[in-house]
Design a protein around this motif. Structure first.
Motif, PDB file in Angstrom:
ATOM      1  N   ASN A  72      69.721 -29.875 -14.701  1.00  0.00           N
ATOM      2  CA  ASN A  72      69.100 -29.162 -16.189  1.00  0.00           C
ATOM      3  C   ASN A  72      67.866 -30.255 -15.905  1.00  0.00           C
ATOM      4  OD1 ASN A  72      70.929 -27.739 -17.158  1.00  0.00           O
ATOM      5  ND2 ASN A  72      71.718 -29.237 -18.786  1.00  0.00           N
ATOM      6  N   GLN A  86      64.534 -20.108 -12.215  1.00  0.00           N
ATOM      7  CA  GLN A  86      64.736 -18.811 -13.179  1.00  0.00           C
ATOM      8  C   GLN A  86      64.948 -17.893 -12.704  1.00  0.00           C
ATOM      9  OE1 GLN A  86      61.648 -19.692 -16.430  1.00  0.00           O
ATOM     10  NE2 GLN A  86      61.046 -17.834 -16.345  1.00  0.00           N
ATOM     11  N   ILE A  89      68.233 -17.499 -10.774  1.00  0.00           N
ATOM     12  CA  ILE A  89      69.235 -17.270 -11.967  1.00  0.00           C
ATOM     13  C   ILE A  89      68.504 -15.190 -12.324  1.00  0.00           C
ATOM     14  CG2 ILE A  89      70.177 -17.185 -14.143  1.00  0.00           C
ATOM     15  CD1 ILE A  89      69.289 -20.203 -14.034  1.00  0.00           C
ATOM     16  N   GLU A  93      71.857 -12.826 -12.063  1.00  0.00           N
ATOM     17  CA  GLU A  93      72.431 -12.152 -13.066  1.00  0.00           C
ATOM     18  C   GLU A  93      72.244 -10.652 -12.799  1.00  0.00           C
ATOM     19  OE1 GLU A  93      69.402 -12.774 -16.374  1.00  0.00           O
ATOM     20  OE2 GLU A  93      70.594 -14.548 -16.396  1.00  0.00           O
ATOM     21  N   TYR A 105      78.890 -15.040 -11.122  1.00  0.00           N
ATOM     22  CA  TYR A 105      78.274 -16.201 -10.723  1.00  0.00           C
ATOM     23  C   TYR A 105      78.355 -16.988 -12.155  1.00  0.00           C
ATOM     24  CZ  TYR A 105      73.712 -16.394 -13.933  1.00  0.00           C
ATOM     25  OH  TYR A 105      73.321 -16.221 -14.742  1.00  0.00           O
ATOM     26  N   SER A 106      78.273 -18.537 -12.070  1.00  0.00           N
ATOM     27  CA  SER A 106      78.701 -19.585 -12.868  1.00  0.00           C
ATOM     28  C   SER A 106      77.656 -20.738 -12.554  1.00  0.00           C
ATOM     29  CB  SER A 106      80.411 -20.034 -12.712  1.00  0.00           C
ATOM     30  OG  SER A 106      80.156 -20.149 -11.621  1.00  0.00           O
ATOM     31  N   LEU A 107      77.409 -21.227 -13.478  1.00  0.00           N
ATOM     32  CA  LEU A 107      76.536 -22.727 -13.295  1.00  0.00           C
ATOM     33  C   LEU A 107      76.464 -23.493 -13.085  1.00  0.00           C
ATOM     34  CD1 LEU A 107      73.330 -22.498 -13.518  1.00  0.00           C
ATOM     35  CD2 LEU A 107      72.886 -22.522 -15.191  1.00  0.00           C
ATOM     36  N   ASN A 109      75.761 -28.015 -13.512  1.00  0.00           N
ATOM     37  CA  ASN A 109      74.991 -28.889 -13.809  1.00  0.00           C
ATOM     38  C   ASN A 109      75.548 -30.194 -13.261  1.00  0.00           C
ATOM     39  OD1 ASN A 109      72.748 -30.887 -14.321  1.00  0.00           O
ATOM     40  ND2 ASN A 109      73.445 -31.104 -16.423  1.00  0.00           N
TER      41      ASN A 109
END
Lengths: 619, 243
Positions: A72, A86, A89, A93, A105-107, A109
């Motif tokens: 993060n 950015q 991502i 998307e 997709y997953s994010l 941290n």
């Protein structure tokens, strides 16, 4: 405090809070629903996706899961990485929406000492320290599909942002089941397994290193790459010939002067290329003693050093010097060759089509290979041939070839039964790509990061798209048309900053003088060496006159070196002055001229209005 | 209504240029912007085909400059007592709000006009991505619009221009730097929702999308919504005062 006043403050605060929540709620719900409509507002279409990539995303059949491990506090430590995240991502998307949910997709941290961090480490996501060196940051991704297939990008380098779509598309195509037949590698220039190109191919295809003494090439090998064939065994020539007769695919990198090999083994004499007769039989000829030079395409040995003289045999090819087949898609941004040879068609075979893929301008000249091997750049310029014409540097051959052999090598021996039958003509159409420069694949020709043992393919920063070109040809030969169409749009090192552009402009003005002094200095050095040699060999006796001559040589050399230094200093100073001029011009002069003009216009209008009012009053 | 807001717009714009205020603001903006572009933004050391050095710091510069433009719009009217006079005129409230807002936005356009020689100069001597630069200008115009709307709203609450300036400065700076990531982390959403929500409410996210040349409807809607909501609240607050 008065109770009424207190209540008023409370109600005001509640109203402001309500307004903020209202603001936030409305904005997030509307903007979230609209987040996929984007217009690429750049002239170079940096944010548009290539049709090949879009096809890969759309035609995904199996579910694929992408996990992006991004800390993060990436932006707080490295703003450029934040911007890169950015963009990434945004791309993920879009991929998700193109694939209609098949790719998700997953994010995550990976905070220090959390399961997410251990997971990232286990997968091979590369940690790097934050600015204060207190904990690790992560910025990588894992891609997993069905059948337990998994690929990892350990780190998304900012310097490789032009490869973002390319890298991800290739991984997704592989997870979606692109055909990955084995690729054979034969090298005659020593071990090349640590070359970045080989790593790049290995990332996508199973590799088989083939012994160059083998009389047979396994037919399951889809494409075979042959680097700089030297001292080729007849068995291997026969094996290659029969491989082509059976409809094989061959990428052949031949060279009149293999610089990468010469650098690695400086004391080894390069042997004659014995594959040339085979090529000649296939209708293609390359003179081993001739190297192509083109001053219109030449570049310095080190691309970043402007003061470095341009080497006429180091060629940067752009789209104008490429004529790709329709199935090869758009041209590449740049390909680089180091002292390549010229290919000519001679006695073409009737069932084979010949397409020149890469070529010089019409003003190209030639040089004797020995001069390139042993002389300075200045000498190369002096030795350039008078005749100017276009030379072909790479050819694409496709069709049914005739064999260079009349019968099997093992005919009449007991081994004949163990070998596949001899073929005098291709039974299936074969494809051959010939590039007249084996350095085309070498690291220092195209890879700015050079050789690094632990570097992955995702660390490569290309100064030219040589490796991508070869990989694309392998894709084409392996039947992966979608992958062959994938191209990067631009090269990151093509982008010069303003200071470099100013320096280049000023240097261009001073270049003739600079080159002249440089030439004088080199000539003087040569004279000095000759004089010293004579003295050493005692051809001339030392006398006062000789000492004076020696002294004058040295003084002249010193003067010229000083002049060169002074010129360099002047160019630097002039660049700084130019920058200061720009600052002054755009900070003060232009804005204040504009302001003054508006001020004058406003005052004239004011005066006119005043006069008009006065006139009305008087009337 | 068109004519009425035009009258207010003209009156306010002329008021800007009659005194020294406009000239001081314009000069301060261009000197500050160019100083930051050249010395902090790394104009010479970056690839600036899209004038990134100029655009990158604009929200912060505008956060300092725009309150100076908007501070007097309502608070000075209140201070000098002309607000009552204005509100008793047969002009719709929305026209007054719109006229004042547009005059401050126009002032910002004049500021940006002063930087156009840099765009032209870049085209003459260096490589320029004009479409990307145009996108950057759209970005700063939208940021300026939303800041002006917020500035007008804050000015309507204050009776002193100085207080209005300081309050606007604080709020605009907060708006530039606000990052709700940690706030959303506490709500335990999934990382994607967390990232989406925090970026959707982040001015920097939308602004950077625009200046890097990826204008999206979400970015435009974000700024337009701020303008509409701020002007709506502005109208309500003045309406409240009138009543």
């Amino acid at each position: 405090m008065d109770k009424r006043k207190y209540l008023k403050i409370i109600s005001m605060a509640a109203a402001v809070l309500m307004a903020i929540i209202f603001f936030a709620g409305i904005m997030s719900s509307i903007t979230l629903s609209l987040s996929n409509f984007k217009v690429d507002f750049t002239e170079w279409k940096r944010h548009s996706h290539a049709s090949a990539a879009q096809n890969i995303f759309k035609n995904t059949e199996k579910p694929i899961n992408i996990i992006l491990y991004a800390s993060n506090d990436l932006d707080a430590n490295y703003p450029e990485l934040g911007l890169h995240r950015q963009n990434l991502i945004r791309l993920l998307e879009k991929i998700q929406s193109y694939s209609e949910g098949k790719i998700t997709y997953s994010l995550k941290n990976p905070e220090p000492y959390t399961p997410a961090e251990y997971e990232a480490q286990d997968l091979g996501i590369r940690p790097f320290p934050d600015l204060e060196n207190t904990h690790n940051l992560y910025f990588g991704a894992s891609f997993s599909g069905g059948e337990g297939k998994k690929f990892v990008i350990p780190y998304f380098s900012v310097q490789r942002q032009n490869y973002l779509e390319y890298d991800i598309s290739r991984i997704l195509a592989k997870l979606n089941g692109a055909a990955l037949p084995p690729i054979g590698i034969v090298s005659f220039g020593g071990d090349i397994s640590d070359w970045q190109l080989i790593k790049k191919i290995k990332q996508d295809y199973p590799l088989v290193f083939i012994d160059s003494k083998m009389p047979i090439i396994p037919q399951n090998i889809n494409t075979i790459l042959v680097f700089n064939p030297q001292q080729v065994n007849t068995n291997f020539i026969y094996a290659l010939d029969q491989y082509i007769m059976r409809g094989g695919n061959l990428i052949l990198l031949i060279d009149p002067y293999a610089e990468a090999v010469a650098q690695k083994y400086p004391y080894t004499k390069q042997n004659r290329n014995l594959l040339l007769p085979l090529l000649q039989k296939w209708g293609l000829k390359m003179d081993e003693n001739t190297i192509v030079a083109d001053t219109n395409l030449s570049r310095p040995a080190y691309q970043t050093a402007l003061s470095e003289p341009e080497n006429p045999t180091y060629l940067n090819l752009s789209a104008q010097n490429m004529q790709l087949l329709p199935e090869m898609g758009n041209p590449w941004p740049r390909l680089t060759l180091h002292s390549g040879g010229a290919l000519k068609i001679e006695h073409p075979q009737s069932n084979v089509t010949y397409t020149p893929l890469l070529f010089t301008t019409d003003q190209a000249q030639t040089l004797d290979a020995d001069i390139v091997k042993h002389s300075s750049v200045q000498d190369m310029y002096n030795a350039l041939s008078e005749a100017k014409s276009r030379h072909n540097l790479a050819y694409w051959l496709e069709g049914r070839f005739d064999s260079a052999f009349e019968q099997s090598l093992v005919a009449g021996t007991p081994l004949a039964q163990e070998f596949p039958p001899f073929l005098a003509q291709s039974i299936k159409p074969a494809r051959v790509l010939v590039i007249a420069d084996s350095d085309f694949a070498a690291d220092n020709t195209w890879n700015l990061t050079g050789y690094q043992k632990k570097a992955t393919v995702f660390d490569q920063i290309s100064s030219a798209a040589n490796a991508d070109f070869i990989l694309s040809m392998i894709d084409l030969m392996s039947g992966n048309q979608n992958l062959a169409d994938l191209k990067i749009k631009y090269l990151i090192n093509d982008e010069k900053n303003i200071a470099e552009q100013i320096y280049a402009q000023i240097f261009a003005r001073q270049e003739p003088t600079y080159r002249d002094i440089e030439k004088q200095l080199k000539d003087l050095q040569k004279d000095l060496n000759a004089f010293q040699k004579k003295l050493n060999q005692k051809e001339t006796a030392m006398s006062l006159l000789k000492i004076q001559e020696w002294d004058s040589f040295n003084r002249r050399q010193q003067q010229l070196t000083e002049r060169l230094k002074a010129l360099n200093y002047t160019i630097g100073q002039e660049s700084t002055r130019q920058m200061n001029r720009i600052i002054l011009l755009y900070t003060l002069i232009f804005p204040f001229i504009m302001l003054l003009s508006v001020f004058i216009i406003v005052n004239i209008c004011k005066h006119a209005r005043k006069q008009k009012n006065l006139r009305i009053i008087n009337e | 209504m068109t004519k009425q807001w035009q009258t207010i717009f003209k009156k306010e714009t002329l008021a800007f240029f009659e005194g020294m205020q406009a000239w001081v603001i314009l000069s301060a903006y261009i000197v500050l912007s160019m100083f930051i572009t050249f010395f902090i933004g790394g104009f010479f050391s970056l690839n600036n085909a899209g004038l990134f050095s100029y655009f990158y710091f604009q929200p912060y510069i505008l956060a300092f400059i725009i309150p100076a433009v908007t501070m007097r719009l309502w608070s000075e009217e209140r201070k000098t007592g002309t607000l009552e006079f204005l509100l008793t005129q047969p002009i719709p409230l929305l026209s007054i709000v719109l006229g004042k807002f547009l005059s401050s936005w126009f002032m910002c356009l004049c500021m940006f006009l002063l930087s156009t020689p840099l765009w032209l100069g870049l085209n003459l001597d260096f490589e320029a991505d004009n479409l990307n630069i145009l996108s950057g200008y759209i970005g700063i115009i939208l940021v300026a619009g939303s800041f002006c709307a917020l500035g007008c709203l804050i000015s309507s609450f204050c009776s002193s221009p100085a207080v209005s300036y300081l309050l606007s400065l604080g709020i605009l700076l907060f708006f530039c730097m606000a990052d709700f990531t940690s706030a959303f982390q506490k709500l335990h959403f999934s990382p994607i929702v967390e990232n989406k929500l925090s970026s959707m409410l982040n001015l920097e996210y939308h602004y950077q999308d625009i200046i890097t040349g990826q204008i999206g409807t979400d970015n435009i809607v974000f700024f337009v919504l701020i303008i509409i909501l701020s002007l709506g609240l502005n109208t309500l607050s003045i309406e409240y005062k009138r009543n």
